[in-house]
Motif scaffolding. Structure first.
Motif, PDB file in Angstrom:
ATOM      1  N   GLU A   1       3.559   2.564  11.325  1.00 23.32           N
ATOM      2  CA  GLU A   1       3.848   3.279  10.060  1.00 23.32           C
ATOM      3  C   GLU A   1       4.462   4.789  10.243  1.00 23.32           C
ATOM      4  OE1 GLU A   1       0.048   4.394   7.880  1.00 23.32           O
ATOM      5  OE2 GLU A   1      -0.938   5.032   9.726  1.00 23.32           O
ATOM      6  N   TYR A   2       5.074   5.238   9.199  1.00 24.88           N
ATOM      7  CA  TYR A   2       5.403   6.673   9.094  1.00 24.88           C
ATOM      8  C   TYR A   2       4.479   7.609   8.822  1.00 24.88           C
ATOM      9  CZ  TYR A   2      10.540   5.328  10.323  1.00 24.88           C
ATOM     10  OH  TYR A   2      11.488   4.877  11.010  1.00 24.88           O
TER      11      TYR A   2
ATOM     12  N   TRP B   1       0.793  -1.363  -0.057  1.00 28.01           N
ATOM     13  CA  TRP B   1      -0.210   0.208  -0.038  1.00 28.01           C
ATOM     14  C   TRP B   1       0.930   1.318   0.052  1.00 28.01           C
ATOM     15  CZ3 TRP B   1      -4.206   0.476   4.454  1.00 28.01           C
ATOM     16  CH2 TRP B   1      -5.229   1.387   4.038  1.00 28.01           C
ATOM     17  N   HIS B   2       1.959   1.253   0.987  1.00 24.56           N
ATOM     18  CA  HIS B   2       2.816   2.496   0.779  1.00 24.56           C
ATOM     19  C   HIS B   2       4.260   1.945   1.147  1.00 24.56           C
ATOM     20  CE1 HIS B   2       4.601   6.236   1.473  1.00 24.56           C
ATOM     21  NE2 HIS B   2       3.320   6.986   1.652  1.00 24.56           N
ATOM     22  N   PRO B   3       5.026   1.468   0.321  1.00 22.98           N
ATOM     23  CA  PRO B   3       6.235   0.892   0.458  1.00 22.98           C
ATOM     24  C   PRO B   3       7.240   1.770   1.125  1.00 22.98           C
ATOM     25  CG  PRO B   3       6.109   1.315  -1.841  1.00 22.98           C
ATOM     26  CD  PRO B   3       4.708   1.633  -1.156  1.00 22.98           C
TER      27      PRO B   3
ATOM     28  N   GLN C   1      -0.715   9.687  -1.067  1.00 21.28           N
ATOM     29  CA  GLN C   1       0.456   8.958  -1.687  1.00 21.28           C
ATOM     30  C   GLN C   1      -0.030   7.297  -1.737  1.00 21.28           C
ATOM     31  OE1 GLN C   1       3.638   9.694   0.873  1.00 21.28           O
ATOM     32  NE2 GLN C   1       4.789  10.861  -0.567  1.00 21.28           N
ATOM     33  N   GLU C   2      -0.627   6.779  -0.715  1.00 19.29           N
ATOM     34  CA  GLU C   2      -0.943   5.418  -0.476  1.00 19.29           C
ATOM     35  C   GLU C   2      -2.244   5.007  -1.227  1.00 19.29           C
ATOM     36  OE1 GLU C   2      -1.634   4.471   3.529  1.00 19.29           O
ATOM     37  OE2 GLU C   2      -3.248   5.886   3.957  1.00 19.29           O
ATOM     38  N   MET C   3      -3.186   5.861  -1.370  1.00 19.06           N
ATOM     39  CA  MET C   3      -4.379   5.561  -1.809  1.00 19.06           C
ATOM     40  C   MET C   3      -4.108   5.660  -3.484  1.00 19.06           C
ATOM     41  SD  MET C   3      -6.385   5.005   0.573  1.00 19.06           S
ATOM     42  CE  MET C   3      -6.882   5.333   2.166  1.00 19.06           C
ATOM     43  N   ASN C   4      -3.375   6.667  -3.981  1.00 19.86           N
ATOM     44  CA  ASN C   4      -3.130   6.566  -5.436  1.00 19.86           C
ATOM     45  C   ASN C   4      -2.094   5.554  -5.833  1.00 19.86           C
ATOM     46  OD1 ASN C   4      -3.782   9.174  -7.064  1.00 19.86           O
ATOM     47  ND2 ASN C   4      -3.368   9.964  -5.003  1.00 19.86           N
ATOM     48  N   HIS C   5      -1.083   5.055  -5.034  1.00 16.86           N
ATOM     49  CA  HIS C   5      -0.424   3.937  -5.182  1.00 16.86           C
ATOM     50  C   HIS C   5      -1.222   2.756  -5.266  1.00 16.86           C
ATOM     51  CE1 HIS C   5       3.503   2.013  -5.497  1.00 16.86           C
ATOM     52  NE2 HIS C   5       3.200   1.069  -4.388  1.00 16.86           N
TER      53      HIS C   5
END
Length: 269
Positions: free
Chosen positions: A142-143, A109-111, A250-254
């Motif tokens: 998470e960060y 989801w968010h590398p 970032q995470e949703m678009n990725h």
């Protein structure tokens, strides 16, 4: 202490049927998100109040679809829109149930920010559809920006925040946000996903801090003892609001970039 936490994949992490979907490079932020960041914090009247949370499920758009700022009650609010060609609302409902049992799935989801995820109850057996996450706690690390957080995401039914029940054309992922290190809750979110002519769009809303700080399982209680803990998690409201907007975008678009293929391969699980 970070223990065994690490970003990305190591050793044989990619040796799973879904490992090929780990993509360490992330696309640039969408233009509408960049413009919101350039605008800076919004005035409270332009933002979505928690009392109006369910209005995200209404037709049309709100005054601020992408932005952040501090509300009069001292909380900060973040809104983000994600356009997702080829995606359906059902794919996101599946994702929130599927990823939570395995940190390697969570990292898809968010590398650059996700470290670990596990269900507090540890058991996926016999769960189907939205019941794979509603009523459960996802324990994550998470960060957000440069701050590492250990969170407890407590998923609730859409109706608890006044949203309509999920349907084929719209899904609302709703949760209480808190710490996994202490019995302190600090906020709420809704990710409302609705169908569009070319796929779907997600409209995310967060309300953090202020009156949303409470001792867990003690609604309405915000003792002096927990406020320092909450303050360390929440940080400066303006900076944290900006960081949360970036992280969510970032995470949703990725994930949206390969979610149709991931769902086609594993949606039956």
């Amino acid at each position: 202490m970070t223990g065994d936490l690490y970003l990305g994949y190591r050793n044989d992490d990619a040796n799973t049927p879904f490992g090929k979907f780990f993509k360490p490079e992330m696309a640039s932020l969408p233009t509408h998100v960049v413009e919101a960041l350039q605008h800076g914090p919004q005035g409270g009247m332009a933002l979505s109040a928690f009392g109006d949370a369910a209005r995200v499920a209404e037709q049309g758009y709100q005054q601020t679809e992408n932005g952040y700022g501090v509300l009069e009650d001292g909380s900060y609010q973040v809104s983000v829109r994600t356009d997702m060609p080829g995606v359906t609302p059902a794919m996101w409902s599946w994702w929130f149930g599927w990823h939570g049992c395995d940190s390697r799935r969570y990292k898809l989801w968010h590398p650059r920010a996700h470290l670990s995820a596990a269900w507090k109850d540890g058991d996926d057996a016999g769960r189907q559809g939205a019941q794979r996450y509603i009523g459960r706690w996802s324990i994550i690390s998470e960060y957000i920006g440069s701050t590492m957080l250990n969170g407890a995401i407590q998923f609730v039914a859409p109706e608890e925040l006044g949203c309509p029940p999920d349907g084929e054309d719209a899904v609302a992922i709703c949760a209480r946000l808190g710490s996994s290190d202490a019995p302190v809750d600090i906020g709420w979110f809704i990710h409302h996903i609705r169908s569009t002519p070319n796929g779907a769009e997600m409209r995310s809303r967060f309300w953090m801090g202020g009156p949303h700080i409470a001792v867990r399982k003690a609604p309405g209680v915000a003792s002096k003892a927990v406020r320092p803990i909450a303050s360390r998690i929440l940080g400066d409201p303006v900076a944290s609001g900006r960081n949360l907007l970036v992280h969510c975008a970032q995470e949703m678009n990725h994930l949206a970039g390969f979610l149709p293929e991931l769902y086609a391969a594993f949606g039956g699980e």
